[in-house]
Design a protein around this motif. Structure first.
Motif, short mmCIF file in Angstrom:
data_model
loop_
_atom_site.label_atom_id
_atom_site.label_comp_id
_atom_site.label_asym_id
_atom_site.label_seq_id
_atom_site.Cartn_x
_atom_site.Cartn_y
_atom_site.Cartn_z
N UNK A 130 59.30 -19.00 -16.99
CA UNK A 130 59.85 -17.82 -17.68
C UNK A 130 61.11 -17.30 -17.01
N UNK A 131 61.09 -17.18 -15.68
CA UNK A 131 62.16 -16.47 -14.97
C UNK A 131 63.19 -17.40 -14.34
N UNK A 132 62.85 -18.67 -14.17
CA UNK A 132 63.80 -19.63 -13.61
C UNK A 132 64.14 -20.72 -14.61
N UNK A 133 64.01 -20.41 -15.90
CA UNK A 133 64.35 -21.42 -16.90
C UNK A 133 65.84 -21.75 -16.76
N UNK A 134 66.18 -23.02 -16.85
CA UNK A 134 67.56 -23.44 -16.54
C UNK A 134 68.57 -22.93 -17.56
N UNK A 135 69.77 -22.72 -17.09
CA UNK A 135 70.90 -22.36 -17.93
C UNK A 135 72.08 -23.22 -17.55
N UNK A 136 73.25 -22.85 -18.06
CA UNK A 136 74.44 -23.65 -17.77
C UNK A 136 74.81 -23.62 -16.29
N UNK A 137 74.56 -22.45 -15.64
CA UNK A 137 75.04 -22.29 -14.27
C UNK A 137 73.91 -22.15 -13.26
N UNK A 138 72.67 -21.98 -13.70
CA UNK A 138 71.58 -21.74 -12.77
C UNK A 138 70.44 -22.72 -13.04
N UNK A 139 70.01 -23.39 -11.98
CA UNK A 139 68.87 -24.29 -12.08
C UNK A 139 68.02 -24.17 -10.82
N UNK A 140 66.72 -24.31 -10.99
CA UNK A 140 65.80 -24.26 -9.84
C UNK A 140 64.64 -25.19 -10.13
N UNK A 141 64.46 -26.24 -9.32
CA UNK A 141 63.34 -27.16 -9.57
C UNK A 141 62.00 -26.48 -9.34
N UNK A 142 61.03 -26.83 -10.15
CA UNK A 142 59.72 -26.18 -10.10
C UNK A 142 59.05 -26.36 -8.75
N UNK A 143 59.17 -27.56 -8.15
CA UNK A 143 58.45 -27.80 -6.91
C UNK A 143 59.01 -27.00 -5.74
N UNK A 144 60.24 -26.52 -5.86
CA UNK A 144 60.85 -25.74 -4.79
C UNK A 144 61.02 -24.27 -5.16
N UNK A 145 60.44 -23.85 -6.24
CA UNK A 145 60.62 -22.47 -6.69
C UNK A 145 59.99 -21.51 -5.67
#
Length: 278
Positions: A130-145
């Motif tokens: 919900x809160x770290x869903x990827x966009x054009x400029x922001x990405x966060x892998x699930x395993x390192x969230x």
């Protein structure tokens, strides 16, 4: 013959008297036994009644005290719940609680305002998705969230430069502290307290850009430029000044202006530093 009949009648009366006396004795004994039995039964009934009354009194006392204790416990729990709710509403930071699978359990009112979500609408949803869903400029892998990866040893973590995506899709730059929620020695989730620092982040970025422009202006300028403290010691110099004086830029740092000006200008340098101080 009459005498014989009289003797027989007398014996019969004697026998009848003995029998009557015997029967009377038996009836008397039976009556005494009955009375004794009735007395004993009454005493037994009295004892039973008193015992039952005592037991009922004990049961009533036990349940009364148990009920009072339950009511007192319920009242204390209610007080603690009200205090916790008031604290969560009054705190200036957003609070996000997740379960051991990283799914949202609760968001406090400040968190709802910052993110645009209502707690009951997102309960059960994965916080990372919900809160770290990827966009054009922001990405966060699930395993390192860092929101959902909580230490099983109960160690707090702090992040000063993360981001959360709001309901409207915009990015909120946040700093937060996350801590595992440990119950009975088992990690059952985590609590994240976060603060929106988007304005501060923009100001810091603007300041860095301004410093970069200043640095470019000074370093690439053809004029001789120095930065010094209140006693005349050089803090920085541009390349043009260093080249003009025959030094490297690093060599000039720490020198005093008195080492660079001609001797005839010593009094003017002193006046110059005094005028700056004033």
């Amino acid at each position: 013959k009459m005498s014989g009949e009289t003797d027989a009648a007398r014996r019969i009366r004697e026998v009848a008297g003995v029998m009557q006396q015997y029967e009377t004795g038996r009836v008397t004994d039976a009556q005494k036994k009955f009375e004794a039995s009735e007395s004993k039964r009454e005493r037994a009934l009295t004892v039973v009644a008193l015992t039952q009354f005592g037991l009922l009194a004990l049961v009533f006392t036990f349940f009364y005290r148990s009920t009072r204790q339950r009511e007192a416990s319920a009242f204390r729990l209610l007080q603690e719940h009200l205090k916790m709710t008031a604290t969560l509403h009054a705190m200036g930071e957003g609070l996000l609680q997740v379960d051991r699978n990283g799914c949202i359990v609760y968001i406090n009112p400040v968190g709802e305002q910052l993110l645009g979500y209502r707690s009951e609408d997102v309960a059960g949803l994965n916080a990372h998705t919900l809160l770290h869903r990827p966009g054009d400029e922001k990405k966060c892998p699930n395993e390192n969230c860092p929101i959902i990866v909580l230490s099983p040893k109960g160690v707090r973590t702090r992040n000063e430069g993360d981001w959360l995506r709001k309901k409207d899709g915009t990015i909120a730059t946040v700093e937060y502290t996350s801590a595992p929620l440990v119950q009975y020695g088992v990690v059952n989730g985590g609590v994240v307290v976060f603060r929106d620092i988007s304005d501060r982040s923009r100001m810091e970025r603007a300041l860095r850009e301004s410093e970069e422009r200043y640095r470019n202006l000074v370093e690439k300028s053809g004029g001789l430029m120095f930065v010094h403290d209140m006693k005349g010691f050089l803090l920085a110099a541009n390349e043009a000044a260093a080249n003009a004086l025959g030094y490297a830029v690093d060599e000039l740092r720490g020198k005093n202006l008195s080492e660079l000006v001609a001797a005839d200008f010593g009094s003017k340098l002193e006046w110059y530093l005094t005028a700056i101080a004033e």
